[in-house]
Design a protein around this motif. Structure first.
Motif, PDB file in Angstrom:
ATOM      1  N   ALA A  23       0.828  -1.210   0.000  1.00 37.48           N
ATOM      2  CA  ALA A  23       0.000   0.000   0.000  1.00 37.48           C
ATOM      3  C   ALA A  23       0.861   1.259   0.000  1.00 37.48           C
ATOM      4  CB  ALA A  23      -0.937  -0.001   1.206  1.00 37.48           C
ATOM      5  N   GLN A  24       1.971   1.227   0.723  1.00 31.74           N
ATOM      6  CA  GLN A  24       2.859   2.380   0.770  1.00 31.74           C
ATOM      7  C   GLN A  24       3.595   2.558  -0.553  1.00 31.74           C
ATOM      8  OE1 GLN A  24       5.353   1.741   4.176  1.00 31.74           O
ATOM      9  NE2 GLN A  24       3.699   2.143   5.622  1.00 31.74           N
ATOM     10  N   SER A  25       3.828   1.470  -1.259  1.00 31.11           N
ATOM     11  CA  SER A  25       4.548   1.524  -2.534  1.00 31.11           C
ATOM     12  C   SER A  25       3.648   1.899  -3.706  1.00 31.11           C
ATOM     13  CB  SER A  25       5.190   0.163  -2.829  1.00 31.11           C
ATOM     14  OG  SER A  25       6.077  -0.195  -1.801  1.00 31.11           O
ATOM     15  N   ALA A  26       2.344   1.752  -3.528  1.00 24.04           N
ATOM     16  CA  ALA A  26       1.405   1.998  -4.631  1.00 24.04           C
ATOM     17  C   ALA A  26       1.300   3.484  -4.931  1.00 24.04           C
ATOM     18  CB  ALA A  26       0.031   1.439  -4.280  1.00 24.04           C
ATOM     19  N   ALA A  51     -16.181  -2.412 -14.008  1.00 25.09           N
ATOM     20  CA  ALA A  51     -17.144  -1.536 -13.338  1.00 25.09           C
ATOM     21  C   ALA A  51     -16.508  -0.214 -12.916  1.00 25.09           C
ATOM     22  CB  ALA A  51     -17.735  -2.248 -12.130  1.00 25.09           C
ATOM     23  N   GLY A  52     -15.183  -0.124 -13.031  1.00 27.57           N
ATOM     24  CA  GLY A  52     -14.497   1.116 -12.696  1.00 27.57           C
ATOM     25  C   GLY A  52     -14.250   1.332 -11.218  1.00 27.57           C
ATOM     26  N   VAL A  53     -14.296   0.261 -10.430  1.00 28.81           N
ATOM     27  CA  VAL A  53     -14.120   0.407  -8.982  1.00 28.81           C
ATOM     28  C   VAL A  53     -12.812  -0.195  -8.465  1.00 28.81           C
ATOM     29  CG1 VAL A  53     -16.597   0.544  -8.541  1.00 28.81           C
ATOM     30  CG2 VAL A  53     -15.472  -1.677  -8.511  1.00 28.81           C
ATOM     31  N   LEU A  54     -12.034  -0.775  -9.360  1.00 30.75           N
ATOM     32  CA  LEU A  54     -10.750  -1.348  -8.969  1.00 30.75           C
ATOM     33  C   LEU A  54      -9.668  -0.773  -9.887  1.00 30.75           C
ATOM     34  CD1 LEU A  54      -9.556  -3.430  -6.948  1.00 30.75           C
ATOM     35  CD2 LEU A  54      -9.688  -5.113  -8.784  1.00 30.75           C
ATOM     36  N   PRO A  55      -9.092   0.374  -9.472  1.00 28.88           N
ATOM     37  CA  PRO A  55      -8.062   0.989 -10.312  1.00 28.88           C
ATOM     38  C   PRO A  55      -6.821   0.096 -10.379  1.00 28.88           C
ATOM     39  CG  PRO A  55      -8.272   2.166  -8.226  1.00 28.88           C
ATOM     40  CD  PRO A  55      -9.356   1.131  -8.256  1.00 28.88           C
ATOM     41  N   PRO A  56      -5.984   0.285 -11.390  1.00 32.28           N
ATOM     42  CA  PRO A  56      -4.820  -0.592 -11.575  1.00 32.28           C
ATOM     43  C   PRO A  56      -3.918  -0.706 -10.340  1.00 32.28           C
ATOM     44  CG  PRO A  56      -5.148   0.730 -13.528  1.00 32.28           C
ATOM     45  CD  PRO A  56      -6.130   1.235 -12.503  1.00 32.28           C
ATOM     46  N   ALA A  57      -3.649   0.385  -9.641  1.00 31.83           N
ATOM     47  CA  ALA A  57      -2.766   0.312  -8.468  1.00 31.83           C
ATOM     48  C   ALA A  57      -3.369  -0.566  -7.380  1.00 31.83           C
ATOM     49  CB  ALA A  57      -2.483   1.715  -7.936  1.00 31.83           C
ATOM     50  N   LEU A  58      -4.678  -0.442  -7.164  1.00 30.44           N
ATOM     51  CA  LEU A  58      -5.345  -1.259  -6.161  1.00 30.44           C
ATOM     52  C   LEU A  58      -5.415  -2.715  -6.618  1.00 30.44           C
ATOM     53  CD1 LEU A  58      -6.617  -0.889  -3.389  1.00 30.44           C
ATOM     54  CD2 LEU A  58      -8.805  -0.526  -4.505  1.00 30.44           C
ATOM     55  N   ARG A  59      -5.641  -2.929  -7.921  1.00 33.77           N
ATOM     56  CA  ARG A  59      -5.657  -4.289  -8.470  1.00 33.77           C
ATOM     57  C   ARG A  59      -4.320  -4.983  -8.214  1.00 33.77           C
ATOM     58  NH1 ARG A  59      -5.273  -3.853 -14.247  1.00 33.77           N
ATOM     59  NH2 ARG A  59      -3.115  -3.541 -13.664  1.00 33.77           N
ATOM     60  N   ILE A 112      -2.198  -4.426  -5.821  1.00 33.67           N
ATOM     61  CA  ILE A 112      -2.112  -4.783  -4.400  1.00 33.67           C
ATOM     62  C   ILE A 112      -2.902  -6.061  -4.153  1.00 33.67           C
ATOM     63  CG2 ILE A 112      -2.774  -4.091  -2.054  1.00 33.67           C
ATOM     64  CD1 ILE A 112      -2.229  -1.181  -2.917  1.00 33.67           C
ATOM     65  N   VAL A 113      -4.093  -6.144  -4.728  1.00 33.88           N
ATOM     66  CA  VAL A 113      -4.944  -7.324  -4.553  1.00 33.88           C
ATOM     67  C   VAL A 113      -4.249  -8.567  -5.096  1.00 33.88           C
ATOM     68  CG1 VAL A 113      -7.108  -8.407  -5.326  1.00 33.88           C
ATOM     69  CG2 VAL A 113      -7.115  -6.039  -4.508  1.00 33.88           C
ATOM     70  N   VAL A 114      -3.694  -8.471  -6.288  1.00 31.15           N
ATOM     71  CA  VAL A 114      -3.022  -9.627  -6.891  1.00 31.15           C
ATOM     72  C   VAL A 114      -1.806 -10.029  -6.054  1.00 31.15           C
ATOM     73  CG1 VAL A 114      -1.734 -10.446  -8.918  1.00 31.15           C
ATOM     74  CG2 VAL A 114      -3.874  -9.190  -9.221  1.00 31.15           C
ATOM     75  N   ASP A 115      -1.021  -9.045  -5.627  1.00 28.44           N
ATOM     76  CA  ASP A 115       0.157  -9.331  -4.802  1.00 28.44           C
ATOM     77  C   ASP A 115      -0.222 -10.060  -3.524  1.00 28.44           C
ATOM     78  OD1 ASP A 115       3.055  -8.821  -3.933  1.00 28.44           O
ATOM     79  OD2 ASP A 115       1.911  -7.828  -2.324  1.00 28.44           O
ATOM     80  N   ARG A 116      -1.241  -9.563  -2.850  1.00 29.81           N
ATOM     81  CA  ARG A 116      -1.644 -10.168  -1.574  1.00 29.81           C
ATOM     82  C   ARG A 116      -2.341 -11.505  -1.780  1.00 29.81           C
ATOM     83  NH1 ARG A 116       1.061  -9.981   2.063  1.00 29.81           N
ATOM     84  NH2 ARG A 116       2.393 -10.100   0.293  1.00 29.81           N
ATOM     85  N   ALA A 117      -3.060 -11.667  -2.886  1.00 32.28           N
ATOM     86  CA  ALA A 117      -3.685 -12.961  -3.178  1.00 32.28           C
ATOM     87  C   ALA A 117      -2.614 -14.008  -3.458  1.00 32.28           C
ATOM     88  CB  ALA A 117      -4.645 -12.837  -4.357  1.00 32.28           C
ATOM     89  N   MET A 118      -1.535 -13.593  -4.109  1.00 36.27           N
ATOM     90  CA  MET A 118      -0.449 -14.533  -4.392  1.00 36.27           C
ATOM     91  C   MET A 118       0.274 -14.957  -3.107  1.00 36.27           C
ATOM     92  SD  MET A 118      -0.556 -15.256  -7.565  1.00 36.27           S
ATOM     93  CE  MET A 118       1.026 -16.065  -7.848  1.00 36.27           C
ATOM     94  N   ALA A 119       0.150 -14.165  -2.050  1.00 36.01           N
ATOM     95  CA  ALA A 119       0.796 -14.484  -0.780  1.00 36.01           C
ATOM     96  C   ALA A 119      -0.036 -15.425   0.096  1.00 36.01           C
ATOM     97  CB  ALA A 119       1.083 -13.188  -0.008  1.00 36.01           C
ATOM     98  N   VAL A 120      -1.223 -15.783  -0.382  1.00 32.52           N
ATOM     99  CA  VAL A 120      -2.112 -16.666   0.372  1.00 32.52           C
ATOM    100  C   VAL A 120      -1.857 -18.109  -0.064  1.00 32.52           C
ATOM    101  CG1 VAL A 120      -4.545 -17.279   0.698  1.00 32.52           C
ATOM    102  CG2 VAL A 120      -3.872 -14.887   0.619  1.00 32.52           C
ATOM    103  N   PRO A 121      -1.742 -19.022   0.897  1.00 24.83           N
ATOM    104  CA  PRO A 121      -1.532 -20.421   0.519  1.00 24.83           C
ATOM    105  C   PRO A 121      -2.794 -21.047  -0.074  1.00 24.83           C
ATOM    106  CG  PRO A 121      -1.726 -20.221   2.906  1.00 24.83           C
ATOM    107  CD  PRO A 121      -1.746 -18.831   2.347  1.00 24.83           C
TER     108      PRO A 121
END
Length: 157
Positions: free
Chosen positions: A52-55, A96-104, A106-115
């Motif tokens: 989040a700080q890097s985004a 839908a325009g509610v998930l901007p690329p920077a937030l997306r 973060i989501v992908v990064d954190r989803a990849m960190a889930v086992p």
């Protein structure tokens, strides 16, 4: 781990209101969460804080749907780990325009960190809520409804 994340989300309305990780660990222990779940969640939250700080967000403009000139290509590892349902849900939110690329990202990064393969859509929804939470952004009511509503009883029209 997701029970801990939901607890953190419900008790600290914004990421900047959340205590330092050591103090949070003590509070989570006091609430009876398992030490393994706590440590896994705290490691995940630490990665979320870093992401989040890097985004970089363009706060001057409202989030817009994905540009027709750019496209996010998911690696094979991301496709395998996220699965078709999660990738479809991310695409739905982008369109839908509610998930901007920077937030997306973060989501992908954190989803990849889930086992576990693939990530469950319900778990992805928690990840998306936590991404909004960590950046201090408030999802609009329709997004919040989509992320928090149980869709199992819905009938398609």
């Amino acid at each position: 781990m997701f029970e801990v994340l939901v607890f953190v989300y419900e008790n600290y309305w914004r990421g900047d209101a959340c205590p330092e990780l050591q103090q949070l660990e003590r509070k989570l222990n006091a609430h009876g969460f398992e030490p393994d779940e706590i440590h896994q969640a705290l490691d995940w939250l630490d990665g979320l804080n870093f992401a989040a700080q890097s985004a970089e967000f363009d706060d001057a403009a409202a989030p817009a749907p994905q540009s027709s000139h750019g496209m996010r290509v998911y690696s094979v590892a991301e496709q395998d780990h996220l699965g078709a349902q999660c990738l479809g849900f991310i695409s739905f939110l982008e369109t839908a325009g509610v998930l901007p690329p920077a937030l997306r990202e973060i989501v992908v990064d954190r989803a990849m960190a889930v086992p576990g393969d693939p990530v469950a859509v319900d778990d992805l929804k928690i990840i998306i809520l936590m991404a909004y939470w960590s950046t201090g952004r408030e999802p609009d009511a329709l997004v919040l409804d989509e992320l928090c509503d149980d869709t199992t009883g819905r009938l398609p029209h």
